[in-house]
Design a protein around this motif. Structure first.
Motif, mmCIF file in Angstrom:
data_model
loop_
_atom_site.group_PDB
_atom_site.id
_atom_site.type_symbol
_atom_site.label_atom_id
_atom_site.label_comp_id
_atom_site.label_asym_id
_atom_site.label_seq_id
_atom_site.Cartn_x
_atom_site.Cartn_y
_atom_site.Cartn_z
ATOM 1 N N PHE A 110 36.629 65.292 24.853
ATOM 2 C CA PHE A 110 35.954 65.289 26.144
ATOM 3 C C PHE A 110 36.960 64.892 27.221
ATOM 4 C CE2 PHE A 110 32.616 64.431 23.058
ATOM 5 C CZ PHE A 110 31.653 65.358 23.424
ATOM 6 N N ARG A 111 36.907 65.581 28.341
ATOM 7 C CA ARG A 111 37.840 65.316 29.427
ATOM 8 C C ARG A 111 37.298 64.235 30.349
ATOM 9 N NH1 ARG A 111 42.756 66.503 28.816
ATOM 10 N NH2 ARG A 111 43.099 67.068 30.980
ATOM 11 N N MET A 112 38.090 63.219 30.583
ATOM 12 C CA MET A 112 37.719 62.129 31.482
ATOM 13 C C MET A 112 38.866 61.872 32.453
ATOM 14 S SD MET A 112 36.136 59.512 28.620
ATOM 15 C CE MET A 112 35.233 60.164 27.205
ATOM 16 N N ILE A 113 38.551 61.355 33.615
ATOM 17 C CA ILE A 113 39.567 61.017 34.603
ATOM 18 C C ILE A 113 39.996 59.581 34.353
ATOM 19 C CG2 ILE A 113 40.095 60.783 37.056
ATOM 20 C CD1 ILE A 113 37.858 62.789 37.619
ATOM 21 N N LEU A 114 41.232 59.383 33.956
ATOM 22 C CA LEU A 114 41.734 58.045 33.696
ATOM 23 C C LEU A 114 42.409 57.486 34.944
ATOM 24 C CD1 LEU A 114 43.270 58.511 30.134
ATOM 25 C CD2 LEU A 114 41.011 57.635 30.751
ATOM 26 N N ALA A 115 42.224 56.194 35.172
ATOM 27 C CA ALA A 115 42.792 55.531 36.352
ATOM 28 C C ALA A 115 43.605 54.330 35.913
ATOM 29 C CB ALA A 115 41.687 55.100 37.312
ATOM 30 N N GLU A 116 44.663 54.029 36.657
ATOM 31 C CA GLU A 116 45.564 52.929 36.318
ATOM 32 C C GLU A 116 45.021 51.581 36.759
ATOM 33 O OE1 GLU A 116 47.988 52.616 34.501
ATOM 34 O OE2 GLU A 116 49.259 54.376 34.412
ATOM 35 N N ASP A 117 44.360 51.556 37.946
ATOM 36 C CA ASP A 117 43.847 50.293 38.462
ATOM 37 C C ASP A 117 42.529 50.539 39.177
ATOM 38 O OD1 ASP A 117 44.486 51.262 41.088
ATOM 39 O OD2 ASP A 117 46.538 50.556 40.829
ATOM 40 N N LEU A 118 41.915 49.462 39.657
ATOM 41 C CA LEU A 118 40.591 49.563 40.261
ATOM 42 C C LEU A 118 40.598 50.390 41.532
ATOM 43 C CD1 LEU A 118 37.638 48.931 40.447
ATOM 44 C CD2 LEU A 118 38.195 46.631 41.295
ATOM 45 N N GLU A 119 41.627 50.205 42.357
ATOM 46 C CA GLU A 119 41.697 50.972 43.611
ATOM 47 C C GLU A 119 41.808 52.468 43.318
ATOM 48 O OE1 GLU A 119 44.065 50.991 47.887
ATOM 49 O OE2 GLU A 119 44.813 49.778 46.228
ATOM 50 N N ASP A 120 42.661 52.815 42.371
ATOM 51 C CA ASP A 120 42.826 54.209 41.970
ATOM 52 C C ASP A 120 41.509 54.767 41.426
ATOM 53 O OD1 ASP A 120 44.157 56.638 41.305
ATOM 54 O OD2 ASP A 120 44.437 55.914 39.252
ATOM 55 N N ALA A 121 40.826 53.966 40.608
ATOM 56 C CA ALA A 121 39.557 54.396 40.020
ATOM 57 C C ALA A 121 38.502 54.636 41.093
ATOM 58 C CB ALA A 121 39.069 53.346 39.023
ATOM 59 N N ALA A 122 38.419 53.727 42.057
ATOM 60 C CA ALA A 122 37.424 53.866 43.121
ATOM 61 C C ALA A 122 37.695 55.105 43.970
ATOM 62 C CB ALA A 122 37.417 52.620 43.993
ATOM 63 N N GLU A 123 38.965 55.342 44.296
ATOM 64 C CA GLU A 123 39.323 56.517 45.094
ATOM 65 C C GLU A 123 38.940 57.808 44.362
ATOM 66 O OE1 GLU A 123 43.459 56.168 45.900
ATOM 67 O OE2 GLU A 123 43.186 54.766 47.595
ATOM 68 N N LYS A 124 39.208 57.848 43.071
ATOM 69 C CA LYS A 124 38.889 59.045 42.296
ATOM 70 C C LYS A 124 37.375 59.227 42.152
ATOM 71 C CE LYS A 124 43.223 59.247 39.718
ATOM 72 N NZ LYS A 124 43.921 58.993 38.438
ATOM 73 N N ALA A 125 36.649 58.146 41.930
ATOM 74 C CA ALA A 125 35.195 58.238 41.791
ATOM 75 C C ALA A 125 34.549 58.703 43.088
ATOM 76 C CB ALA A 125 34.626 56.888 41.364
ATOM 77 N N VAL A 126 34.975 58.130 44.199
ATOM 78 C CA VAL A 126 34.432 58.525 45.503
ATOM 79 C C VAL A 126 34.787 59.985 45.795
ATOM 80 C CG1 VAL A 126 34.567 58.137 47.997
ATOM 81 C CG2 VAL A 126 34.435 56.190 46.436
ATOM 82 N N GLY A 127 36.020 60.368 45.440
ATOM 83 C CA GLY A 127 36.462 61.733 45.689
ATOM 84 C C GLY A 127 35.662 62.767 44.921
ATOM 85 N N VAL A 128 35.487 62.553 43.606
ATOM 86 C CA VAL A 128 34.757 63.548 42.807
ATOM 87 C C VAL A 128 33.275 63.550 43.142
ATOM 88 C CG1 VAL A 128 36.401 63.603 40.899
ATOM 89 C CG2 VAL A 128 34.537 61.938 40.847
ATOM 90 N N ALA A 129 32.725 62.388 43.503
ATOM 91 C CA ALA A 129 31.319 62.340 43.917
ATOM 92 C C ALA A 129 31.115 63.164 45.187
ATOM 93 C CB ALA A 129 30.876 60.898 44.144
ATOM 94 N N GLY A 130 32.096 63.090 46.090
ATOM 95 C CA GLY A 130 32.020 63.881 47.316
ATOM 96 C C GLY A 130 32.074 65.371 47.040
ATOM 97 N N ILE A 131 32.921 65.765 46.084
ATOM 98 C CA ILE A 131 33.024 67.174 45.717
ATOM 99 C C ILE A 131 31.711 67.677 45.126
ATOM 100 C CG2 ILE A 131 34.158 68.795 44.135
ATOM 101 C CD1 ILE A 131 36.697 67.053 44.445
#
Length: 267
Positions: free
Chosen positions: A228-249
């Motif tokens: 299963f493909r998941m978006i991995l993040a290095e830190d909390l800030e990176d994770a939040a940016e990616k989550a907000v970004g994909v939710a917007g898409i």
């Protein structure tokens, strides 16, 4: 502020008659009247109920004085300690689940701390402090959390799987952010729980995963080899940016009625 009165109570001494009389006077009842005496009795009974029924909150508002001198509680809000259910069975048997958020009811069956919110990013975190900071940084990055979900420090794979299922089944959730700091909680347990849920129900929403701490490398290997493909993040800030970004898409795609197939991204 001068109309707000606080009466500290020593738990070893309890509520004294003097305290109850002072509280009755503070709400505007004249000392020596029947109304004042009835208010003193009410306050004393409320304190007894708070202790005897294992309450965590006992709020009466408003309390009214009738023309004939009665003191009546018109409305109240009462919460009880879940840990005291074993000795308050008659109270907990009256619980009306139809009046509660079904997501919170389902989560409570698995000892998960869940509170539904109004946003679109589902959060699964271990520890209340980390959960609060995760919600804060999501908002800081322009997003909005859909829930407070704390799996705790000793969650097993079944609990993690159920937590993931709750988030995945929520129609308001457009993306899921898993933020785990493995101290007591092992990262591989979280990974296995997510993978088990994905195998049973499938991943239908973008999933951002940030893992740090105990067994994190084992967890990353499990995720990378699960299929299963998941978006991995290095830190909390990176994770939040990616989550907000994909939710917007996802939100934009829904608005213009365009289908999306999520494949995920690695590190």
């Amino acid at each position: 502020p001068e109309l707000i009165f606080t009466e500290p109570i020593d738990i070893d001494v309890g509520l004294t008659l003097e305290m109850a009389e002072r509280m009755a006077s503070n709400i505007g009842l004249e000392e020596g009247t029947d109304s004042h005496k009835k208010a003193v009795m009410l306050i004393t009974n409320l304190y007894g109920m708070f202790l005897g029924c294992d309450c965590t909150q006992l709020e009466v508002n408003p309390v009214a004085e009738t023309p004939d001198g009665d003191v009546v509680v018109c409305d109240a809000k009462v919460n009880f300690d879940d840990n005291a259910e074993f000795r308050q069975k008659s109270i907990f048997e009256r619980r009306d689940f139809s009046q509660e958020d079904p997501r919170e009811v389902e989560a409570s069956k698995y000892d998960l701390n869940y509170i539904g919110l109004d946003g679109n990013i589902g959060c699964m975190v271990n520890g209340a402090g980390l959960a609060m900071s995760t919600m804060d940084i999501i908002q800081l990055k322009g997003g909005s959390p859909a829930n407070f979900l704390d799996v705790g420090g000793g969650a097993n794979e079944k609990q993690v799987q159920k937590a993931f299922e709750l988030l995945n089944s929520d129609e308001k959730v457009l993306a899921i952010l898993v933020n785990i700091f493995g101290g007591i909680m092992r990262c591989d347990v979280i990974a296995n729980g997510i993978i088990n849920a994905a195998q049973e129900i499938g991943i239908t929403k973008p999933l951002v995963v940030r893992l740090q701490g105990t067994n994190v490398e084992e967890a990353k290997k499990l995720i990378e080899g699960c299929g299963f493909r998941m978006i991995l993040a290095e830190d909390l800030e990176d994770a939040a940016e990616k989550a907000v970004g994909v939710a917007g898409i996802v939100k934009q795609a829904k608005e213009i009625k365009v289908g999306l197939k999520f494949e995920g991204l690695g590190l």
